[in-house]
Design a protein around this motif. Structure first.
Motif, short mmCIF file in Angstrom:
data_model
loop_
_atom_site.label_atom_id
_atom_site.label_comp_id
_atom_site.label_asym_id
_atom_site.label_seq_id
_atom_site.Cartn_x
_atom_site.Cartn_y
_atom_site.Cartn_z
N ASP A 167 0.85 -1.18 0.00
CA ASP A 167 0.00 0.00 0.00
C ASP A 167 0.89 1.23 0.00
O ASP A 167 2.11 1.13 -0.08
CB ASP A 167 -0.96 0.00 1.19
N LYS A 168 0.27 2.38 0.09
CA LYS A 168 1.02 3.63 0.01
C LYS A 168 1.53 4.09 1.37
O LYS A 168 2.10 5.16 1.48
CB LYS A 168 0.14 4.71 -0.61
N THR A 169 1.32 3.27 2.39
CA THR A 169 1.82 3.63 3.71
C THR A 169 3.34 3.49 3.73
O THR A 169 3.88 2.46 3.36
CB THR A 169 1.22 2.72 4.79
N THR A 170 4.02 4.52 4.15
CA THR A 170 5.47 4.45 4.25
C THR A 170 5.87 4.47 5.71
O THR A 170 5.22 5.08 6.55
CB THR A 170 6.14 5.63 3.52
N VAL A 171 6.93 3.76 6.01
CA VAL A 171 7.43 3.67 7.38
C VAL A 171 8.77 4.38 7.44
O VAL A 171 9.76 3.92 6.89
CB VAL A 171 7.60 2.19 7.80
N SER A 172 8.81 5.51 8.10
CA SER A 172 10.04 6.29 8.19
C SER A 172 10.95 5.69 9.25
O SER A 172 10.51 5.28 10.31
CB SER A 172 9.73 7.74 8.54
N VAL A 173 12.22 5.62 8.93
CA VAL A 173 13.19 5.13 9.91
C VAL A 173 13.89 6.28 10.61
O VAL A 173 14.76 6.07 11.44
CB VAL A 173 14.25 4.23 9.23
N GLY A 174 13.53 7.51 10.27
CA GLY A 174 14.07 8.66 10.96
C GLY A 174 15.53 8.94 10.67
O GLY A 174 16.22 9.55 11.47
N THR A 175 16.01 8.48 9.53
CA THR A 175 17.41 8.73 9.18
C THR A 175 17.45 9.36 7.79
O THR A 175 17.19 8.69 6.79
CB THR A 175 18.23 7.43 9.16
N GLY A 176 17.77 10.63 7.74
CA GLY A 176 17.88 11.30 6.46
C GLY A 176 16.56 11.28 5.70
O GLY A 176 15.49 11.50 6.25
N ASN A 177 16.65 11.01 4.40
CA ASN A 177 15.47 10.97 3.55
C ASN A 177 14.93 9.56 3.33
O ASN A 177 14.07 9.35 2.50
CB ASN A 177 15.80 11.59 2.18
N THR A 178 15.47 8.59 4.07
CA THR A 178 15.11 7.20 3.81
C THR A 178 13.76 6.84 4.41
O THR A 178 13.50 7.09 5.58
CB THR A 178 16.18 6.25 4.37
N GLU A 179 12.90 6.26 3.59
CA GLU A 179 11.65 5.69 4.04
C GLU A 179 11.54 4.29 3.45
O GLU A 179 12.20 3.97 2.46
CB GLU A 179 10.45 6.55 3.61
N PHE A 180 10.70 3.47 4.07
CA PHE A 180 10.53 2.11 3.60
C PHE A 180 9.09 1.87 3.17
O PHE A 180 8.15 2.35 3.79
CB PHE A 180 10.92 1.11 4.69
#
Length: 217
Positions: A167-180
Motif C-alpha cells: 500500500d502507500k503507507t510508508t514507514v520512516s526510519v528517521g534517518t535522512g530521507n530514507t523511508e521504507f
C-alpha cells in the motif's frame, strides 16, 4: 509423549527446564553455567545442558517463533550523468524475511484449523452455479492443481499460492530521507475472512527503501 514431541530436547523434563531457565526465571548465562556444574556433581551424570550457550543454541534451533530479519544493500550501478542526483550515489537498506519460512509458519498455524483449504475445490450454489468464495475455489487454483496432478513426481504435493500486496503507507526510519515501503505476504490457502482479520495470516515480507531526490533543474 514421544521424544519427537520435544524436538531437539531429549525428553519433557529437559524441555521444561529450558522453559523455566530461559522464559520463566530468565536466569543469567553465568547462573545457568553454575547450576549445570552443580547438577553435574549429582551421581556423576552429565547435566541437561553443558552450559548456557548449548541451551541458547537449542532454543534458537527450534523451528518455531519469529522469522529472523535479513538485509542487503542496493545501489545504482548504471552510468552516472555529469551532475548525478543524490539517490544515485547512496546505498539503501532492504530488509526482508525469508518468504518460505513465513509460509511454513502460516501453514503450520493451528489457529487456521477449519479456515484453510489443502486442495482446490469447486463450490456451487443450490442452482448448480459456480461460486468463488476463496482463492482456492477459483478456476486458477484448480488449474494449478491439475498441473500438479499431471506430474507423477509431484503427486501428494500441496499447492500453496502466495499472495503479495502493498500500500502507500510508508514507514520512516528517521534517518535522512530514507523511508521504507512495506511489502506484505499471505498464504493463499486460508479463507478470506481469516486474512481480513489478519490472525497472523498476513505478515510483512520486506521493507523496500524509497530513495528521495529532487528533479534536476
Amino acid at each position: 509423549p514421544q521424544t519427537a514431541d520435544f524436538m531437539l530436547f531429549c525428553h519433557g523434563a529437559e524441555f521444561k527446564l529450558a522453559d523455566f531457565l530461559f522464559h520463566q526465571n530468565q536466569m543469567s548465562g553465568g547462573d545457568i553455567d553454575k547450576l549445570m556444574d552443580i547438577l553435574a556433581e549429582f551421581d556423576g551424570e552429565d547435566p541437561p545442558f553443558s552450559d548456557h550457550e548449548e541451551l541458547y543454541w537449542l532454543i534458537d534451533a527450534l523451528p518455531y517463533g519469529e522469522v529472523q530479519w535479513q538485509s542487503f544493500l542496493v545501489k545504482y550501478n548504471g552510468e552516472l550523468p555529469e551532475c548525478p542526483p543524490t539517490w544515485m550515489l547512496k546505498e539503501y537498506d532492504v530488509w526482508f524475511h525469508d518468504a518460505k519460512e513465513l509460509m511454513q509458519l502460516m501453514r503450520a498455524n493451528r489457529d487456521f484449523d477449519g479456515e484453510i483449504d489443502y486442495a482446490a475445490k469447486h463450490v456451487t450454489d443450490k442452482n448448480g452455479q459456480c461460486e468463488v468464495c476463496n482463492l482456492m475455489s477459483g478456476q486458477w487454483a484448480y488449474d494449478q492443481s491439475e498441473k500438479i496432478a499431471e506430474d507423477p513426481e509431484t503427486h501428494g504435493a500441496m499447492f500453496v499460492p502466495v499472495v503479495l500486496g502493498s500500500d502507500k503507507t510508508t514507514v520512516s526510519v528517521g534517518t535522512g530521507n530514507t523511508e521504507f515501503y512495506p511489502l506484505y505476504i499471505s498464504l493463499g490457502n486460508v479463507h478470506n475472512n481469516v486474512r481480513q482479520a489478519h490472525c497472523n495470516a498476513v505478515s510483512i515480507l520486506a521493507f523496500l527503501a524509497i530513495p528521495k531526490s529532487e528533479l534536476p533543474t
